[in-house]
Structures are given as C-alpha cells and as structure tokens.
Write an enzyme that holds these catalytic residues in place. Sequence first.
Site, PDB file in Angstrom:
ATOM      1  N   PHE A 124       0.255   0.001  -0.357  1.00  0.00           N
ATOM      2  CA  PHE A 124       0.402   0.797  -1.565  1.00  0.00           C
ATOM      3  C   PHE A 124       0.099   2.240  -1.234  1.00  0.00           C
ATOM      4  CE2 PHE A 124       0.916  -3.128  -3.482  1.00  0.00           C
ATOM      5  CZ  PHE A 124       1.576  -2.881  -4.659  1.00  0.00           C
ATOM      6  N   CYS A 125       0.934   3.133  -1.701  1.00  0.00           N
ATOM      7  CA  CYS A 125       0.861   4.469  -1.136  1.00  0.00           C
ATOM      8  C   CYS A 125       1.368   5.512  -2.107  1.00  0.00           C
ATOM      9  CB  CYS A 125       1.776   4.607   0.069  1.00  0.00           C
ATOM     10  SG  CYS A 125       1.954   3.148   1.032  1.00  0.00           S
ATOM     11  N   THR A 126       1.127   6.776  -1.739  1.00  0.00           N
ATOM     12  CA  THR A 126       1.807   7.900  -2.364  1.00  0.00           C
ATOM     13  C   THR A 126       2.323   8.773  -1.233  1.00  0.00           C
ATOM     14  OG1 THR A 126       0.287   7.839  -4.235  1.00  0.00           O
ATOM     15  CG2 THR A 126       1.556   9.865  -3.922  1.00  0.00           C
ATOM     16  N   ASN A 287       5.078   3.489  -5.547  1.00  0.00           N
ATOM     17  CA  ASN A 287       5.590   2.152  -5.210  1.00  0.00           C
ATOM     18  C   ASN A 287       6.561   1.626  -6.262  1.00  0.00           C
ATOM     19  OD1 ASN A 287       2.514   2.249  -4.050  1.00  0.00           O
ATOM     20  ND2 ASN A 287       3.964   1.317  -2.629  1.00  0.00           N
ATOM     21  N   ARG A 300       0.315   6.419 -10.574  1.00  0.00           N
ATOM     22  CA  ARG A 300      -0.160   7.492  -9.693  1.00  0.00           C
ATOM     23  C   ARG A 300       0.870   8.622  -9.659  1.00  0.00           C
ATOM     24  NH1 ARG A 300       0.281   4.371  -5.044  1.00  0.00           N
ATOM     25  NH2 ARG A 300       1.008   2.728  -6.414  1.00  0.00           N
TER      26      ARG A 300
END
Length: 356
Positions: A124-126, A287, A300
């Site tokens: 999970f990321c930005t 995501n 986010r």
Amino acid sequence: MDACRALLMSLGVLSLILVPTSARDVPVKRYVVNLDSPPEEHFLPICQDPGIQELIPILKKDAKDMITSVVPAEVLPLLEVLTADLDQYLPQPFAGEMRGIANCTGIDLGQIVILNIVYDLTAFCTSIVAQDSKGTIWHGRNLDYGFGDFLRNITVLIDFQTKGQTLYTSTSYLGYVGALTGQRPNTFTITVDERDQGAWWMNALEALLNKQASLMSFLVRETLAEADSYDAAIQRLAYTPLIAPVYFIVGGANVAEGAVITRDRTSALDIWTLNPAQGRWFVLETNYDHWVEPPAHDNRRAPAMKAMNTTGQDGINASSMFQVLSVHPVLNKDTTYTAIMSAAQPQVYNTWVRWP
Ligand SMILES: *[C@@H]1O[C@H](CO)[C@@H](O)[C@H](O)[C@H]1NC(C)=O
Ligand SMILES: *[C@@H]1O[C@H](CO)[C@@H](O)[C@H](O)[C@H]1NC(C)=O
Ligand SMILES: *[C@@H]1O[C@H](CO)[C@@H](O)[C@H](O)[C@H]1NC(C)=O
Ligand SMILES: *[C@@H]1O[C@H](CO)[C@@H](O)[C@H](O)[C@H]1NC(C)=O
C-alpha cells in the site's frame, strides 16, 4: 546510523541534497551489487553485513509469521512446485539470487520465494510525480505495509553496477530480489503501487507456473536494467503480461515525462500523463483507480493532493516532496519508508525509514 550518515556524507550524497527530516527519519544504508558476478553472489555484500546478520534470527521468525498469516493453505502445493524447479519457472538472475540469499541467511528457499511474491502483492503506497516550474521532474513515494515492522530494519538502497558504473538503483529489503522503487540514472524512475483485485493467489501462481506472466517487481527490475529511454520503459511496463493488476508510476528526465499506468493482468487500462501546459503539473496515485473516488476509510489521495496544491509548482523540490509525503494519513503507522528521486539528478535518490 551515524556511521551510515557519515558514509553517505563522504560519498557526497547528503551534501547535495538536504532534506529536512526529523531525528527519527533515518536514511537507509547503501550497498553496491556487482551485476558482473554470478547471481548467487549478488546480494552477499548485504547479507554478510554484520548489522544485517544480527537481524537474521528476527527476520526468520517474522517471515514465518507473515507467511502463515497471508498465504492461503491451498496454494502451498503450487509454491512447492515452483520452488522445487525455480530455474524452470523464474528467469535469471532472480532464481540464482534467491538461492544465494537462502544459502546466506539460512532461510528456507521456499520462504524466500513466498516473501518475494508477498511483497509484490501487498504494497500500500502513495506515489507522486511532479514537474516544478523550471521543468525538473520529481518522484516521491511512501511504501506502506501492514506487517512492516521488521521490514524497516532491513530496508536498503542498492546501486546495481556493471563494470563499476551504476546501471540502476533500487530501494529494497534484504531477501527481496525484485524492485518496487527504482531509478535508471538520467533516464527514468519507477514506483509500484498495489492495485487490489481480491483473491489473486491462485490465478497469480498459475500464471507464473504456466510462464505466461511476470511478477510486477521482476518486470520493474528488468525495465531498469534494459529499457534505455522513458518511452521504452512506459511501453514495457504498460504491455508485458503480469500475474496481477498493479499501478506503475513513472518519471522521466525531461519536461512532461511522468505517468501513472493502471494495469490489469494483460495490459494497460489507462495511461495518465503529466500535462503541464494544461495545468496538470503532477500525477498522484495511491491504491485506487484515479478516475474513481477512493473509499472514505482509506482516503490518502485528498490530503496528498491538498498538500501538493498548497506547495504549488513553484515550491516543489526534494524537501517539499518529502514534506508532502509526511502529511497524515499519507504518512501513517504502516509507512515503512519514503523515497525521493529525480531521474535527471540521480544523486538526489535517497530513502528514509519512517518509524511510527
Ligand atoms: C553456499 O554458501 C557456501 C558458504 O557459506 C558456499 O561455499 C556455497 O558455494 C554456497 N552455495 C551457493 C549455491 O551459493
Ligand atoms: C529493529 O532493530 C532494532 C535494533 O536496531 C531492534 O531493537 C528492534 O527490535 C528491531 N525491530 C524488529 C521488528 O525487528
Ligand atoms: C487541487 O487543485 C486542483 C487543480 O486546481 C483541483 O482540481 C483539486 O480539487 C485540488 N484538490 C485539493 C484536494 O485541494
Ligand atoms: C524547497 O521548496 C521550499 C518551498 O516549498 C523552500 O522553502 C525550500 O527552500 C526549497 N529547498 C531547496 C533546497 O530549494
């Protein structure tokens, strides 16, 4: 830590880019992997580092716990088939590298293989690619893992070299041979964000065993190694069959080179690019597909966009990008590291471990 910082200073890395971080944001240790050595030996400099050796018993235990908690029992037989005949199913250098890591850490080869697939599918990321007012492209990312506690201790920055020259650089974990964050100097930068599509284990393993599809992180490493232009990287990332859907975020070394590629298993569904002339000076991916609203329980995107808007195109640089990636909940308890890159200024690339 201090030794590490001192080493980076002596290499002139930190002196070129001063990102204001808190005392808890520790730059990760940097290693060289010699691609001219046999794959089994590639990761020995990391694995044999006494600081890493100390952590191996904890890693062994944590890896086992993680595998039991995320891998469905029904796919274990397929994983055994894969592991028993690794060279048959996985391309070089990955198979040899995994064997070398298993040998050096004493961790079961099957577990190393599982870890490599798990990391691929649960990130999970930005990720943000932005063009500043002078036309410089900046690329930043947070990597979030729900089970990331032990990963923070084994996060490393690796310069993959051939004939003493860095061909590409990647942020990785001990035991991990793919790339989820990487840079080909003066050419492009890539990050991978997970695109969740529900139950994928069976499909993913079947595709791997049928040799119909690649692991996402293997494709990224191959692209870093072999694509010699931004456009070549985009083509490869957009159209190579994969074991699962994913987002690739790519930054280039030239004006307007930046894109989010939304992938399903066979091909790109969408390629969303920078368009600074029309005011789109950044693209941002978490995501969720960029054309739908993220769910309220995991938004986010809005706080990151708001922070980018506040920073503005005139204000974006390595340190303000780091600040954007430090805004809650873009930075959250699961964030294991923040990486900042700029393909045209390869020396900017650095990675900081983020502690909750
Ligand atoms: C495993 O490690 C030993 C030394 O620890 C080395 O002699 C051997 O060649 C290694 N095997 C492989 C397959 O890398
Ligand atoms: C990480 O390393 C530190 C020592 O540097 C240790 O105190 C801590 O327990 C480790 N954490 C995990 C989750 O492995
Ligand atoms: C950021 O700015 C863009 C362009 O002006 C606008 O469309 C978007 O709604 C803004 N988003 C936030 C969260 O401020
Ligand atoms: C980066 O941009 C910020 C404004 O967003 C500015 O305050 C800071 O001085 C800049 N840093 C560098 C190194 O240019």
